[in-house]
Write an enzyme that holds these catalytic residues in place. Sequence first.
Site: not given
Ligand code: ADP
Ligand code: ADP
Length: 208
Positions: A165, A87, A154, A121
């Site tokens: 974010r 990241r 979440r 989500r």
């Molecule tokens: P999203 O799926 O919405 O991108 P993540 O589940 O990957 O979110 O991450 C949630 C939170 O966990 C981030 O906002 C950050 O606080 C922390 N996090 C996850 N991966 C990393 C990383 N590689 N470096 C630093 N913080 C991280």
């Molecule tokens: P990330 O890990 O990149 O943060 P997620 O896979 O958790 O993203 O997806 C974020 C949200 O968007 C979830 O609620 C998921 O169900 C929805 N989502 C994922 N892919 C799609 C898509 N192609 N179209 C619409 N909604 C989606």
Amino acid sequence: MADHRILLLGPPGAGKGTQATRLTAEYDLDHITTGDALRQNKEMETEYGTPGEYMDAGELVPDPVVNEIVVAALEDADGFVLDGYPRNLDQAEFLSEETDLDHVVFLDVPEDVLVERLTGRRVCDDCGATYHVEFDRPEEAGVCDECGGELVQREDDTEDTVRERLRVYRENTEPVVEHYREEGTLVEVSGEGAPDDVFERLRDVIEG
Ligand code: ADP
Ligand code: ADP
Ligand code: ZN
């Protein structure tokens, strides 16, 4: 067939987790996701405080904490989908010393769509499966199709934290995307449209 080592890049809400779940099933890979690992250890005491303090504010957890998670996961994995890491540029440099990658894929989704996806989500409290109140509804509202667990929002999927974010993403993670683009390894895929359509695009990249 050789194992695939896949890095999935993209902003929060791009669909990395959704697609990583499909890729791991299709190609029998490990899913390495720092976000899930950190959520399972939100209250763990480190010399920097707990991961949860950073996560609930939408900030990055300090590099030493996440690097350690990734090293341990890579040791156990042959093929993998890495999602949510690196990241920032320091993490990207650390990763390049730990492993080679076969595919670096960027899931491209415009910002207004991201906010809609993140605030809608819902995740299963028990198994972590992901849903969306509009785009990916469970059969019964609030209940996980996979395990019957309760679906919750979440803590960092509220509108204010989502904005933060996305700001952190632009500041820290866009340079990572740029780094792989300059290196010539980045493949860009549209993350818009139905999840099945996005998955087809990813398959085309991986089977190239
Ligand atoms: P999203 O799926 O919405 O991108 P993540 O589940 O990957 O979110 O991450 C949630 C939170 O966990 C981030 O906002 C950050 O606080 C922390 N996090 C996850 N991966 C990393 C990383 N590689 N470096 C630093 N913080 C991280
Ligand atoms: P990330 O890990 O990149 O943060 P997620 O896979 O958790 O993203 O997806 C974020 C949200 O968007 C979830 O609620 C998921 O169900 C929805 N989502 C994922 N892919 C799609 C898509 N192609 N179209 C619409 N909604 C989606
Ligand atoms: Zn569940």
